[in-house]
Motif scaffolding. Structure first.
Motif, PDB file in Angstrom:
ATOM      1  N   UNK A 188       0.783  -1.231   0.000  1.00  0.00           N
ATOM      2  CA  UNK A 188       0.000   0.000   0.000  1.00  0.00           C
ATOM      3  C   UNK A 188       0.814   1.279   0.000  1.00  0.00           C
ATOM      4  N   UNK A 189       2.155   1.183   0.135  1.00  0.00           N
ATOM      5  CA  UNK A 189       2.989   2.390   0.166  1.00  0.00           C
ATOM      6  C   UNK A 189       2.988   3.074  -1.199  1.00  0.00           C
ATOM      7  N   UNK A 190       3.006   4.393  -1.184  1.00  0.00           N
ATOM      8  CA  UNK A 190       3.043   5.183  -2.407  1.00  0.00           C
ATOM      9  C   UNK A 190       4.349   5.963  -2.470  1.00  0.00           C
ATOM     10  N   UNK A 191       4.913   6.070  -3.654  1.00  0.00           N
ATOM     11  CA  UNK A 191       6.148   6.828  -3.814  1.00  0.00           C
ATOM     12  C   UNK A 191       5.888   8.320  -3.630  1.00  0.00           C
ATOM     13  N   UNK A 192       6.905   9.032  -3.153  1.00  0.00           N
ATOM     14  CA  UNK A 192       6.839  10.475  -2.918  1.00  0.00           C
ATOM     15  C   UNK A 192       8.055  11.111  -3.576  1.00  0.00           C
ATOM     16  N   UNK A 193       7.872  12.127  -4.386  1.00  0.00           N
ATOM     17  CA  UNK A 193       9.006  12.831  -4.965  1.00  0.00           C
ATOM     18  C   UNK A 193       9.511  13.861  -3.969  1.00  0.00           C
ATOM     19  N   UNK A 194      10.840  13.878  -3.756  1.00  0.00           N
ATOM     20  CA  UNK A 194      11.387  14.801  -2.751  1.00  0.00           C
ATOM     21  C   UNK A 194      12.406  15.777  -3.337  1.00  0.00           C
ATOM     22  N   UNK A 195      12.827  15.594  -4.593  1.00  0.00           N
ATOM     23  CA  UNK A 195      13.749  16.534  -5.235  1.00  0.00           C
ATOM     24  C   UNK A 195      13.551  16.466  -6.742  1.00  0.00           C
ATOM     25  N   UNK A 196      14.057  17.482  -7.430  1.00  0.00           N
ATOM     26  CA  UNK A 196      13.877  17.609  -8.870  1.00  0.00           C
ATOM     27  C   UNK A 196      14.829  16.750  -9.673  1.00  0.00           C
ATOM     28  N   UNK A 197      15.209  17.239 -10.845  1.00  0.00           N
ATOM     29  CA  UNK A 197      15.945  16.445 -11.828  1.00  0.00           C
ATOM     30  C   UNK A 197      17.431  16.784 -11.902  1.00  0.00           C
ATOM     31  N   UNK A 198      17.954  17.504 -10.916  1.00  0.00           N
ATOM     32  CA  UNK A 198      19.358  17.917 -10.966  1.00  0.00           C
ATOM     33  C   UNK A 198      20.317  16.809 -10.586  1.00  0.00           C
ATOM     34  N   UNK A 199      19.904  15.886  -9.710  1.00  0.00           N
ATOM     35  CA  UNK A 199      20.866  15.006  -9.030  1.00  0.00           C
ATOM     36  C   UNK A 199      20.569  13.524  -9.221  1.00  0.00           C
ATOM     37  N   UNK A 200      21.571  12.740  -8.802  1.00  0.00           N
ATOM     38  CA  UNK A 200      21.462  11.293  -8.599  1.00  0.00           C
ATOM     39  C   UNK A 200      22.322  10.959  -7.379  1.00  0.00           C
ATOM     40  N   UNK A 201      22.467   9.664  -7.090  1.00  0.00           N
ATOM     41  CA  UNK A 201      23.353   9.257  -5.997  1.00  0.00           C
ATOM     42  C   UNK A 201      22.941   9.800  -4.641  1.00  0.00           C
ATOM     43  N   UNK A 202      21.672   9.651  -4.296  1.00  0.00           N
ATOM     44  CA  UNK A 202      21.142  10.220  -3.050  1.00  0.00           C
ATOM     45  C   UNK A 202      21.799   9.612  -1.814  1.00  0.00           C
ATOM     46  N   UNK A 203      22.108  10.481  -0.853  1.00  0.00           N
ATOM     47  CA  UNK A 203      22.528  10.051   0.486  1.00  0.00           C
ATOM     48  C   UNK A 203      21.968  11.053   1.479  1.00  0.00           C
ATOM     49  N   UNK A 204      21.377  10.587   2.571  1.00  0.00           N
ATOM     50  CA  UNK A 204      20.781  11.464   3.579  1.00  0.00           C
ATOM     51  C   UNK A 204      21.460  11.231   4.924  1.00  0.00           C
ATOM     52  N   UNK A 205      21.847  12.330   5.568  1.00  0.00           N
ATOM     53  CA  UNK A 205      22.519  12.266   6.869  1.00  0.00           C
ATOM     54  C   UNK A 205      21.761  13.155   7.842  1.00  0.00           C
ATOM     55  N   UNK A 206      21.411  12.595   9.006  1.00  0.00           N
ATOM     56  CA  UNK A 206      20.683  13.378  10.000  1.00  0.00           C
ATOM     57  C   UNK A 206      21.645  13.930  11.045  1.00  0.00           C
ATOM     58  N   UNK A 207      21.528  15.247  11.292  1.00  0.00           N
ATOM     59  CA  UNK A 207      22.409  15.904  12.264  1.00  0.00           C
ATOM     60  C   UNK A 207      21.709  17.136  12.818  1.00  0.00           C
ATOM     61  N   UNK A 208      21.692  17.220  14.152  1.00  0.00           N
ATOM     62  CA  UNK A 208      21.187  18.411  14.845  1.00  0.00           C
ATOM     63  C   UNK A 208      19.788  18.819  14.370  1.00  0.00           C
ATOM     64  N   UNK A 209      18.926  17.831  14.190  1.00  0.00           N
ATOM     65  CA  UNK A 209      17.541  18.127  13.857  1.00  0.00           C
ATOM     66  C   UNK A 209      17.246  18.315  12.385  1.00  0.00           C
ATOM     67  N   UNK A 210      18.264  18.213  11.539  1.00  0.00           N
ATOM     68  CA  UNK A 210      18.065  18.347  10.099  1.00  0.00           C
ATOM     69  C   UNK A 210      18.430  17.056   9.368  1.00  0.00           C
ATOM     70  N   UNK A 211      17.726  16.818   8.283  1.00  0.00           N
ATOM     71  CA  UNK A 211      18.093  15.775   7.328  1.00  0.00           C
ATOM     72  C   UNK A 211      18.811  16.452   6.160  1.00  0.00           C
ATOM     73  N   UNK A 212      20.039  16.039   5.911  1.00  0.00           N
ATOM     74  CA  UNK A 212      20.832  16.622   4.833  1.00  0.00           C
ATOM     75  C   UNK A 212      20.794  15.692   3.619  1.00  0.00           C
ATOM     76  N   UNK A 213      20.250  16.190   2.531  1.00  0.00           N
ATOM     77  CA  UNK A 213      20.103  15.430   1.299  1.00  0.00           C
ATOM     78  C   UNK A 213      21.283  15.733   0.380  1.00  0.00           C
ATOM     79  N   UNK A 214      22.220  14.787   0.309  1.00  0.00           N
ATOM     80  CA  UNK A 214      23.360  14.919  -0.595  1.00  0.00           C
ATOM     81  C   UNK A 214      23.012  14.267  -1.931  1.00  0.00           C
ATOM     82  N   UNK A 215      23.508  14.848  -2.992  1.00  0.00           N
ATOM     83  CA  UNK A 215      23.351  14.260  -4.315  1.00  0.00           C
ATOM     84  C   UNK A 215      24.495  14.689  -5.201  1.00  0.00           C
ATOM     85  N   UNK A 216      24.576  14.077  -6.372  1.00  0.00           N
ATOM     86  CA  UNK A 216      25.609  14.436  -7.342  1.00  0.00           C
ATOM     87  C   UNK A 216      24.944  14.974  -8.601  1.00  0.00           C
ATOM     88  N   UNK A 217      25.426  16.122  -9.059  1.00  0.00           N
ATOM     89  CA  UNK A 217      24.901  16.776 -10.253  1.00  0.00           C
ATOM     90  C   UNK A 217      25.965  16.753 -11.346  1.00  0.00           C
TER      91      UNK A 217
END
Length: 381
Positions: A188-217
């Motif tokens: 039943x899960x549905x996909x959610x888009x969270x960023x546009x078309x600039x990047x690939x190679x997603x990595x997310x790191x949580x620190x001090x209350x923020x989620x940092x979305x790293x990608x490669x352009x």
């Protein structure tokens, strides 16, 4: 005469020890002089770091290290008999290694170049980080999930135990919730888009209350013409909205620059997990083309992440280092790191019998005699 000889011997041994320690305070890039694109890293239960990469070495290479600098080839995750059969003519790209419910779980892409609707993401498991890995099979194919170029998986688990997979490559970055064992999409899960078309190679790191979305352009794979670079956006929620430093949305391709090419390294990108050493410093491994050896493929580089006063990450000078101070582990981290500014230098303390060697990298070494809990300086270099 014996006293003088003993003193000379002690001094010789001390100088040798100091020279050895000096040699170990710096490393040179690349840390792995082999083509290992899209690295992913995990610290395993045996205390070693394990690195996996896109299969320029067929069947997914595995390397091992104690210190993030010195790496040893351990073999491959699969064999020709056990390699994933999804997308039969495809190669295994951009693995993502994790430890879930007592198993080492590797998400991987399987694709042919240009096969953007036929590629997909699968999963394999192992009892040990060095394998062997058993393929569980596909999570989804691009045409099934409705996302063109479904490659570059990244797994993250929330504090409540909910599990998510992020993926995508220049056709949007998406997320979807996984089952409790992480081996399938949650019913039943549905996909959610969270960023546009600039990047690939997603990595997310949580620190001090923020989620940092790293990608490669940019372009990853054109040798000295590659334009790959690492960028970042952040959010207070895992599923966004992610924004850059001025508050502009990642859904509209707004990110902040973390790392770009230098005159020695071209196309740096697709960073691995961010790893903390024992002194609290943050490090990331990534691939890039050595400008002096572009035919050698995308080699593995290591650099420290610096966090600015507003909590945004970058690499010093935003370019790959040639040489740098090593990550600090064990005794070398006993005193820790002197500040977090880009020009900070690590400091390490070593105890050798009744002597303490206090190594301020770049500022000299002090040798002290330890007597009755007191330290008396006896030499400085």
């Amino acid at each position: 005469m014996k006293t003088r000889t003993l003193a000379l011997l002690t001094l010789t041994l001390l100088l040798a020890a100091i020279s050895s320690m000096e040699a170990q305070t710096q490393y040179s890039n690349p840390v792995i002089d082999e083509s290992l694109p899209d690295p992913t890293v995990i610290k395993a239960s045996d205390g070693y770091y394990y690195l996996y990469a896109t299969e320029n070495i067929r069947n997914v290479p595995i390397y091992r290290s104690e210190n993030l600098v010195d790496w040893r080839f351990m073999g491959t995750a699969f064999t020709d008999r056990t390699r994933p059969q999804m997308v039969p003519n495809g190669r295994v790209w951009a693995p993502d290694i994790n430890y879930i419910n007592g198993k080492y779980v590797m998400y991987y892409s399987k694709s042919t170049w240009g096969g953007e609707w036929e590629c997909g993401i699968g999963v394999a498991t192992a009892d040990r980080p060095q394998g062997p890995f058993t393929d569980v099979g596909k999570l989804f194919i691009s045409s099934e999930i409705g996302v063109q170029n479904s490659i570059d998986p990244f797994y993250i688990e929330e504090e409540d135990g909910s599990k998510y997979l992020f993926w995508g490559s220049f056709r949007g970055i998406y997320a979807i919730q996984l089952s409790d064992d992480g081996l399938s999409v949650k019913p039943g899960a549905e996909k959610v888009q969270i960023a546009g078309t600039l990047t690939e190679g997603t990595y997310i790191y949580k620190k001090d209350g923020y989620y940092y979305l790293f990608g490669s352009a940019g372009t990853c794979c054109e040798g000295l013409n590659s334009t790959y670079r690492v960028v970042v956006a952040r959010s207070e929620n895992l599923l966004g909205p992610y924004v850059n430093k001025t508050g502009r949305p990642a859904m509209e391709n707004n990110f902040m620059l973390v790392l770009q090419k230098s005159n020695k390294v071209v196309g740096p990108g697709h960073n691995s997990e961010i790893i903390q050493d024992d002194a609290g410093q943050h490090w990331m491994l990534y691939h890039g083309f050595d400008a002096a050896d572009p035919d050698g493929g995308r080699k593995v580089y290591l650099d420290q992440i610096i966090w600015d006063k507003d909590g945004w990450p970058t690499v010093r000078n935003r370019t790959p280092s040639v040489t740098a101070n090593v990550p600090l582990f064990g005794d070398a981290a006993s005193v820790g790191h002197l500040g977090t500014k880009p020009d900070s230098q690590p400091r390490a303390v070593y105890t050798l019998g009744g002597l303490r060697v206090d190594d301020h990298s770049g500022q000299g070494i002090v040798i002290e005699q330890l007597e009755g809990g007191q330290a008396r300086k006896i030499a400085q270099k």
